[in-house]
Design a protein around this motif. Structure first.
Motif, PDB file in Angstrom:
ATOM      1  N   ILE A 127     -13.462  28.606 -40.912  1.00  0.00           N
ATOM      2  CA  ILE A 127     -14.447  29.220 -39.738  1.00  0.00           C
ATOM      3  C   ILE A 127     -16.108  30.167 -39.567  1.00  0.00           C
ATOM      4  O   ILE A 127     -16.931  29.766 -39.087  1.00  0.00           O
ATOM      5  CB  ILE A 127     -13.421  29.626 -38.171  1.00  0.00           C
ATOM      6  CG1 ILE A 127     -11.871  29.271 -38.083  1.00  0.00           C
ATOM      7  CG2 ILE A 127     -14.337  30.043 -36.856  1.00  0.00           C
ATOM      8  CD1 ILE A 127     -11.479  29.674 -36.908  1.00  0.00           C
ATOM      9  N   SER A 128     -15.910  30.959 -40.349  1.00  0.00           N
ATOM     10  CA  SER A 128     -17.448  31.474 -41.201  1.00  0.00           C
ATOM     11  C   SER A 128     -18.385  29.989 -41.304  1.00  0.00           C
ATOM     12  O   SER A 128     -19.411  30.904 -41.215  1.00  0.00           O
ATOM     13  CB  SER A 128     -17.065  31.902 -42.411  1.00  0.00           C
ATOM     14  OG  SER A 128     -16.693  31.458 -43.382  1.00  0.00           O
ATOM     15  N   GLN A 129     -18.109  28.835 -41.800  1.00  0.00           N
ATOM     16  CA  GLN A 129     -19.479  28.185 -41.666  1.00  0.00           C
ATOM     17  C   GLN A 129     -19.626  27.703 -40.776  1.00  0.00           C
ATOM     18  O   GLN A 129     -21.261  28.159 -40.222  1.00  0.00           O
ATOM     19  CB  GLN A 129     -18.551  26.608 -42.303  1.00  0.00           C
ATOM     20  CG  GLN A 129     -17.864  26.345 -43.183  1.00  0.00           C
ATOM     21  CD  GLN A 129     -16.919  25.136 -43.908  1.00  0.00           C
ATOM     22  OE1 GLN A 129     -16.550  24.402 -42.825  1.00  0.00           O
ATOM     23  NE2 GLN A 129     -17.053  24.927 -44.910  1.00  0.00           N
ATOM     24  N   LEU A 130     -19.375  28.166 -39.376  1.00  0.00           N
ATOM     25  CA  LEU A 130     -20.162  28.097 -37.930  1.00  0.00           C
ATOM     26  C   LEU A 130     -21.151  29.441 -37.867  1.00  0.00           C
ATOM     27  O   LEU A 130     -22.331  28.945 -37.685  1.00  0.00           O
ATOM     28  CB  LEU A 130     -19.113  27.925 -37.115  1.00  0.00           C
ATOM     29  CG  LEU A 130     -17.945  27.188 -37.146  1.00  0.00           C
ATOM     30  CD1 LEU A 130     -17.411  27.555 -35.804  1.00  0.00           C
ATOM     31  CD2 LEU A 130     -18.930  26.405 -35.919  1.00  0.00           C
ATOM     32  N   ARG A 131     -20.061  30.259 -38.686  1.00  0.00           N
ATOM     33  CA  ARG A 131     -21.474  31.438 -38.131  1.00  0.00           C
ATOM     34  C   ARG A 131     -22.661  31.366 -39.226  1.00  0.00           C
ATOM     35  O   ARG A 131     -23.527  32.036 -38.766  1.00  0.00           O
ATOM     36  CB  ARG A 131     -20.710  32.795 -38.311  1.00  0.00           C
ATOM     37  CG  ARG A 131     -22.005  34.197 -38.654  1.00  0.00           C
ATOM     38  CD  ARG A 131     -20.790  35.093 -39.370  1.00  0.00           C
ATOM     39  NE  ARG A 131     -21.845  36.428 -39.182  1.00  0.00           N
ATOM     40  CZ  ARG A 131     -20.907  37.494 -38.911  1.00  0.00           C
ATOM     41  NH1 ARG A 131     -20.043  37.745 -39.381  1.00  0.00           N
ATOM     42  NH2 ARG A 131     -21.333  38.354 -39.355  1.00  0.00           N
ATOM     43  N   LYS A 132     -22.329  30.921 -40.742  1.00  0.00           N
ATOM     44  CA  LYS A 132     -23.722  30.529 -41.426  1.00  0.00           C
ATOM     45  C   LYS A 132     -24.322  29.623 -41.023  1.00  0.00           C
ATOM     46  O   LYS A 132     -25.747  30.029 -41.292  1.00  0.00           O
ATOM     47  CB  LYS A 132     -22.859  30.256 -42.905  1.00  0.00           C
ATOM     48  CG  LYS A 132     -21.884  31.337 -43.575  1.00  0.00           C
ATOM     49  CD  LYS A 132     -21.349  30.553 -44.814  1.00  0.00           C
ATOM     50  CE  LYS A 132     -20.813  31.770 -45.108  1.00  0.00           C
ATOM     51  NZ  LYS A 132     -19.755  30.736 -46.674  1.00  0.00           N
ATOM     52  N   THR A 133     -24.217  28.977 -40.686  1.00  0.00           N
ATOM     53  CA  THR A 133     -25.178  27.020 -40.281  1.00  0.00           C
ATOM     54  C   THR A 133     -26.107  27.405 -39.376  1.00  0.00           C
ATOM     55  O   THR A 133     -26.794  27.727 -38.729  1.00  0.00           O
ATOM     56  CB  THR A 133     -24.604  25.915 -39.767  1.00  0.00           C
ATOM     57  OG1 THR A 133     -23.059  26.734 -38.726  1.00  0.00           O
ATOM     58  CG2 THR A 133     -23.738  25.743 -40.978  1.00  0.00           C
ATOM     59  N   ARG A 134     -25.023  28.892 -38.233  1.00  0.00           N
ATOM     60  CA  ARG A 134     -26.091  29.512 -36.840  1.00  0.00           C
ATOM     61  C   ARG A 134     -26.631  30.057 -37.752  1.00  0.00           C
ATOM     62  O   ARG A 134     -28.056  30.483 -36.382  1.00  0.00           O
ATOM     63  CB  ARG A 134     -24.140  30.047 -35.885  1.00  0.00           C
ATOM     64  CG  ARG A 134     -25.515  30.411 -34.367  1.00  0.00           C
ATOM     65  CD  ARG A 134     -23.944  30.678 -33.642  1.00  0.00           C
ATOM     66  NE  ARG A 134     -23.888  32.080 -34.004  1.00  0.00           N
ATOM     67  CZ  ARG A 134     -22.414  32.945 -34.393  1.00  0.00           C
ATOM     68  NH1 ARG A 134     -21.438  31.242 -34.152  1.00  0.00           N
ATOM     69  NH2 ARG A 134     -21.919  33.672 -35.026  1.00  0.00           N
ATOM     70  N   ARG A 135     -26.656  30.983 -38.404  1.00  0.00           N
ATOM     71  CA  ARG A 135     -27.471  31.506 -38.762  1.00  0.00           C
ATOM     72  C   ARG A 135     -28.247  31.541 -39.776  1.00  0.00           C
ATOM     73  O   ARG A 135     -30.060  31.360 -39.605  1.00  0.00           O
ATOM     74  CB  ARG A 135     -27.045  32.266 -39.464  1.00  0.00           C
ATOM     75  CG  ARG A 135     -26.542  33.915 -38.558  1.00  0.00           C
ATOM     76  CD  ARG A 135     -25.307  35.174 -39.237  1.00  0.00           C
ATOM     77  NE  ARG A 135     -24.613  36.579 -38.970  1.00  0.00           N
ATOM     78  CZ  ARG A 135     -24.304  37.784 -38.415  1.00  0.00           C
ATOM     79  NH1 ARG A 135     -25.087  37.908 -39.616  1.00  0.00           N
ATOM     80  NH2 ARG A 135     -23.842  38.163 -38.010  1.00  0.00           N
ATOM     81  N   ASP A 136     -27.888  30.365 -40.337  1.00  0.00           N
ATOM     82  CA  ASP A 136     -29.044  29.509 -41.019  1.00  0.00           C
ATOM     83  C   ASP A 136     -30.446  28.286 -39.990  1.00  0.00           C
ATOM     84  O   ASP A 136     -31.434  29.003 -40.251  1.00  0.00           O
ATOM     85  CB  ASP A 136     -28.875  27.943 -42.142  1.00  0.00           C
ATOM     86  CG  ASP A 136     -28.211  29.124 -43.813  1.00  0.00           C
ATOM     87  OD1 ASP A 136     -28.648  30.153 -43.653  1.00  0.00           O
ATOM     88  OD2 ASP A 136     -27.551  28.278 -43.967  1.00  0.00           O
ATOM     89  N   ILE A 137     -29.399  28.681 -38.912  1.00  0.00           N
ATOM     90  CA  ILE A 137     -30.712  27.705 -38.003  1.00  0.00           C
ATOM     91  C   ILE A 137     -31.483  28.638 -37.460  1.00  0.00           C
ATOM     92  O   ILE A 137     -32.553  28.472 -37.167  1.00  0.00           O
ATOM     93  CB  ILE A 137     -29.373  26.862 -37.271  1.00  0.00           C
ATOM     94  CG1 ILE A 137     -28.689  25.900 -37.632  1.00  0.00           C
ATOM     95  CG2 ILE A 137     -30.591  26.327 -35.860  1.00  0.00           C
ATOM     96  CD1 ILE A 137     -27.984  25.058 -36.695  1.00  0.00           C
ATOM     97  N   ALA A 138     -30.661  29.922 -37.068  1.00  0.00           N
ATOM     98  CA  ALA A 138     -32.265  31.074 -36.761  1.00  0.00           C
ATOM     99  C   ALA A 138     -33.104  31.747 -37.531  1.00  0.00           C
ATOM    100  O   ALA A 138     -33.983  31.485 -37.572  1.00  0.00           O
ATOM    101  CB  ALA A 138     -31.075  31.900 -36.416  1.00  0.00           C
ATOM    102  N   ARG A 139     -32.747  31.302 -38.846  1.00  0.00           N
ATOM    103  CA  ARG A 139     -33.857  31.907 -40.528  1.00  0.00           C
ATOM    104  C   ARG A 139     -35.022  30.623 -40.288  1.00  0.00           C
ATOM    105  O   ARG A 139     -36.430  30.995 -40.129  1.00  0.00           O
ATOM    106  CB  ARG A 139     -32.907  31.561 -41.797  1.00  0.00           C
ATOM    107  CG  ARG A 139     -32.564  32.996 -41.354  1.00  0.00           C
ATOM    108  CD  ARG A 139     -32.131  33.458 -43.654  1.00  0.00           C
ATOM    109  NE  ARG A 139     -30.511  33.859 -43.496  1.00  0.00           N
ATOM    110  CZ  ARG A 139     -29.372  33.641 -43.390  1.00  0.00           C
ATOM    111  NH1 ARG A 139     -29.588  32.641 -43.393  1.00  0.00           N
ATOM    112  NH2 ARG A 139     -28.738  34.653 -43.525  1.00  0.00           N
TER     113      ARG A 139
END
Length: 64
Positions: free
Chosen positions: A40-52
């Motif tokens: 599930i941590s992949q969701l957090r990583k992609t969300r933060r990459d999108i924000a970056r």
């Protein structure tokens, strides 16, 4: 993905990267909804990459 790597790219490449990240995030959300996602941590990583990516795009737009 680091912000320094993103700042080196042009806006066209960043827009393409943003599209890919949004598609990947949608896919991960669907996997999570159907209980097929094990990490599930992949969701957090992609969300933060999108924000970056969005942040760097906004910074480049403000600099013009």
């Amino acid at each position: 993905m680091k912000a320094t790597e993103l700042r080196a790219k042009d806006t066209e490449a960043l827009t393409k990267e943003l599209g890919e990240l949004l598609r990947a995030h949608f896919s991960l959300r669907m996997q999570h909804a159907t209980q097929q996602l094990s990490n599930i941590s992949q969701l957090r990583k992609t969300r933060r990459d999108i924000a970056r990516v969005r942040t760097v795009l906004n910074q480049k737009a403000a600099a013009k």
